[in-house]
Design a protein around this motif. Structure first.
Motif, PDB file in Angstrom:
ATOM      1  N   LYS A  34      -6.762  -9.856   7.579  1.00 61.48           N
ATOM      2  CA  LYS A  34      -7.440 -10.898   8.356  1.00 61.48           C
ATOM      3  C   LYS A  34      -8.821 -11.172   7.785  1.00 61.48           C
ATOM      4  CE  LYS A  34      -5.117 -10.537  12.760  1.00 61.48           C
ATOM      5  NZ  LYS A  34      -5.096  -9.838  14.040  1.00 61.48           N
ATOM      6  N   LYS A  35      -9.483 -10.096   7.361  1.00 62.96           N
ATOM      7  CA  LYS A  35     -10.818 -10.268   6.782  1.00 62.96           C
ATOM      8  C   LYS A  35     -10.728 -10.997   5.446  1.00 62.96           C
ATOM      9  CE  LYS A  35     -13.952  -6.934   8.695  1.00 62.96           C
ATOM     10  NZ  LYS A  35     -14.326  -5.530   8.590  1.00 62.96           N
ATOM     11  N   ILE A  36      -9.703 -10.672   4.674  1.00 66.46           N
ATOM     12  CA  ILE A  36      -9.538 -11.359   3.392  1.00 66.46           C
ATOM     13  C   ILE A  36      -9.356 -12.856   3.637  1.00 66.46           C
ATOM     14  CG2 ILE A  36      -7.991 -11.671   1.411  1.00 66.46           C
ATOM     15  CD1 ILE A  36      -7.531  -8.678   1.439  1.00 66.46           C
ATOM     16  N   THR A  52       0.857  -1.183   0.000  1.00 68.55           N
ATOM     17  CA  THR A  52       0.000   0.000   0.000  1.00 68.55           C
ATOM     18  C   THR A  52       0.894   1.235   0.000  1.00 68.55           C
ATOM     19  OG1 THR A  52       0.022   0.211   2.393  1.00 68.55           O
ATOM     20  CG2 THR A  52      -1.706  -1.160   1.459  1.00 68.55           C
ATOM     21  N   ASP A  53       0.266   2.420  -0.085  1.00 66.80           N
ATOM     22  CA  ASP A  53       1.047   3.629   0.123  1.00 66.80           C
ATOM     23  C   ASP A  53       1.325   3.761   1.616  1.00 66.80           C
ATOM     24  OD1 ASP A  53      -1.058   5.125   1.474  1.00 66.80           O
ATOM     25  OD2 ASP A  53      -2.056   5.081  -0.478  1.00 66.80           O
ATOM     26  N   GLN A 109      -4.137   2.786   6.643  1.00 63.49           N
ATOM     27  CA  GLN A 109      -4.376   2.354   8.025  1.00 63.49           C
ATOM     28  C   GLN A 109      -5.160   1.047   8.043  1.00 63.49           C
ATOM     29  OE1 GLN A 109      -3.535   4.186  10.981  1.00 63.49           O
ATOM     30  NE2 GLN A 109      -2.294   5.321   9.523  1.00 63.49           N
ATOM     31  N   GLY A 110      -4.935   0.287   9.075  1.00 62.66           N
ATOM     32  CA  GLY A 110      -5.759  -0.907   9.304  1.00 62.66           C
ATOM     33  C   GLY A 110      -5.626  -1.993   8.255  1.00 62.66           C
ATOM     34  N   VAL A 111      -4.443  -2.111   7.664  1.00 58.09           N
ATOM     35  CA  VAL A 111      -4.268  -3.106   6.607  1.00 58.09           C
ATOM     36  C   VAL A 111      -4.271  -4.521   7.186  1.00 58.09           C
ATOM     37  CG1 VAL A 111      -2.825  -3.837   4.692  1.00 58.09           C
ATOM     38  CG2 VAL A 111      -2.949  -1.449   5.301  1.00 58.09           C
TER      39      VAL A 111
END
Lengths: 176, 117
Positions: free
Chosen positions: B70-72, B58-59, B63-65
């Motif tokens: 985890k959701k993925i 990501t750049d 935030q919250g990656v």
């Protein structure tokens, strides 16, 4: 393509459907394979293949970390039994080295309404297979077998789990 | 460089970072390697106890990656790969359904919509 309908709520799934399906599977296999030992082997293999997939579902649901100790592993297995089969096995008979334990239960949802022919068939052979498969994916090599079986006239069903070794990460080519 | 070569390099790098982090950490690392940041991008890594690695670039502002990864895992990978008997475990994923779901999921993530607007 809607897959929403396949999202079943664990509480609402009729467990009898599983019991009956499993029963049909075993009796069909007995018809086709005849030798009960081979049926046991096949059931164990099916269980293994299920365990390999089930572990991902379990990890995603429970957000567990990797177990560093067999006692933790035993707790997780117990939790998994509750989650998937609504069973309450007790963990007992630890070996002094702590690498071997038993799971004991007095009622198995898979073997409700089953009358066993006394020919060496292990009716629930799917379960040790699933445990072995699931633990293999979290890098634990274990052995799993039935010590006592209610279907063979014992008062409880006892499954023994023995830790063999920890499996290591595969090293990419060219690394030490 | 081919995709496959790139994949191998990525795996090798993650493997080295993982063992580096495990060895250099003065404390017992609970989660191990989480991410690294360069001047241009950030690489996030989530490794499940079963050894599956999810990596996302990501750049640097994202935030919250980790939660997203985890959701993925829970909502996309487990649902459309693990529960799909046609998808072999340990083989490249070829499922179109998985691809579409993942695409939609990422495009709905707050992280993506913020950047897109």
């Amino acid at each position: 393509m809607s897959r929403q309908t396949s999202r079943l709520d664990a509480k609402k799934v009729n467990s009898e459907l599983l019991t009956l399906t499993y029963g049909a599977l075993v009796s069909q296999m007995l018809k086709e394979i005849e030798n009960p030992d081979d049926v046991n082997k096949q059931l164990e293999r099916i269980g293994y293949n299920m365990g390999v997939r089930l572990i991902e579902d379990f990890l995603a649901r429970t957000t567990s970390n990797r177990c560093l100790e067999m006692r933790e592993t035993a707790d997780k297995i117990q939790q998994a039994f509750r989650l998937y089969l609504n069973m309450q096995p007790t963990v007992t008979s630890w070996s002094s080295a702590g690498d071997e334990f038993s799971l004991v239960w007095d009622q198995c949802p898979l073997s409700e309404w089953v009358e066993m022919p006394n020919n060496g068939l292990k009716y629930c052979a799917l379960i040790p297979g699933a445990i072995r498969g699931a633990l293999q994916m979290v890098q634990l090599d274990v052995q799993c077998w039935f010590v006592q079986d209610q279907l063979k006239g014992d008062t409880v069903t006892e499954l023994r789990v023995k830790y063999i070794k920890r499996l290591e990460d595969a090293v990419p080519a060219g690394e030490d | 460089m081919s995709r496959e070569e790139e994949g191998k390099l990525m795996y090798g790098m993650l493997f080295s970072i993982k063992s580096f982090v495990a060895k250099i950490s003065p404390l017992d690392p609970k989660d191990g390697f989480l991410n690294y940041k360069t001047s241009k991008y950030t690489l996030h890594c989530l490794e499940t106890p079963s050894g599956i690695k999810f990596v996302m670039n990501t750049d640097n502002q994202a935030q919250g990656v980790r939660e997203l990864l985890k959701k993925i895992y829970g909502e996309i990978y487990v649902k459309y790969v693990v529960r799909n008997p046609m998808c072999g475990i340990g083989e490249p994923i070829t499922s179109e359904l998985f691809k579409n779901k993942l695409d939609t999921f990422i495009k709905q993530a707050p992280l993506y919509t913020v950047r897109a607007s």
